[in-house]
Design a protein around this motif. Sequence first.
Motif, mmCIF file in Angstrom:
data_model
loop_
_atom_site.group_PDB
_atom_site.id
_atom_site.type_symbol
_atom_site.label_atom_id
_atom_site.label_comp_id
_atom_site.label_asym_id
_atom_site.label_seq_id
_atom_site.Cartn_x
_atom_site.Cartn_y
_atom_site.Cartn_z
ATOM 1 N N ALA A 59 -32.782 56.395 89.267
ATOM 2 C CA ALA A 59 -32.963 55.035 89.750
ATOM 3 C C ALA A 59 -34.193 54.934 90.647
ATOM 4 C CB ALA A 59 -31.725 54.578 90.512
ATOM 5 N N ALA A 60 -34.888 56.061 90.847
ATOM 6 C CA ALA A 60 -35.990 56.105 91.807
ATOM 7 C C ALA A 60 -37.315 55.625 91.238
ATOM 8 C CB ALA A 60 -36.134 57.529 92.345
ATOM 9 N N GLY A 61 -37.357 55.281 89.976
ATOM 10 C CA GLY A 61 -38.610 54.793 89.421
ATOM 11 C C GLY A 61 -39.139 55.677 88.316
ATOM 12 N N LEU A 62 -40.429 55.554 88.073
ATOM 13 C CA LEU A 62 -41.048 56.202 86.924
ATOM 14 C C LEU A 62 -41.725 57.531 87.252
ATOM 15 C CD1 LEU A 62 -42.632 53.024 85.318
ATOM 16 C CD2 LEU A 62 -40.457 54.122 84.761
ATOM 17 N N SER A 63 -41.627 57.978 88.481
ATOM 18 C CA SER A 63 -42.313 59.214 88.865
ATOM 19 C C SER A 63 -41.368 60.406 88.996
ATOM 20 C CB SER A 63 -43.074 59.004 90.179
ATOM 21 O OG SER A 63 -42.163 58.654 91.204
ATOM 22 N N GLU A 64 -40.126 60.231 88.625
ATOM 23 C CA GLU A 64 -39.138 61.319 88.724
ATOM 24 C C GLU A 64 -39.512 62.439 87.754
ATOM 25 O OE1 GLU A 64 -35.741 63.057 90.317
ATOM 26 O OE2 GLU A 64 -36.518 61.084 90.855
ATOM 27 N N PRO A 65 -39.647 63.670 88.258
ATOM 28 C CA PRO A 65 -40.001 64.779 87.365
ATOM 29 C C PRO A 65 -38.865 65.134 86.409
ATOM 30 C CG PRO A 65 -39.703 65.559 89.622
ATOM 31 C CD PRO A 65 -39.542 64.079 89.645
#
Length: 81
Positions: A59-65
């Motif tokens: 849910a943290a966005g598009l940069s989650e590794p």
Amino acid sequence: MVEVHLWSGLRSLTGGREVVEIQAETTGELLRELVRLHPQLQAPIDAGVSVAVNGRIIAAGLSEPIPEGAEVYLMQRLRGG
């Protein structure tokens, strides 16, 4: 390489494939690469999807590794009520 498992409603947009292999290191790259390889996925992704990595909904966005060998699922966005 990441194996992305698709919910049944998306499979008709990928030639019936349940799993799509792509090269991606983050959730944003994953979504962009899915659309690049299967442009028909653009509308469902724009409407909202959830990405689960190793059983955790991101849910943290598009940069989650995305770790190497991760279990990744693309699902309909879960909405609470």
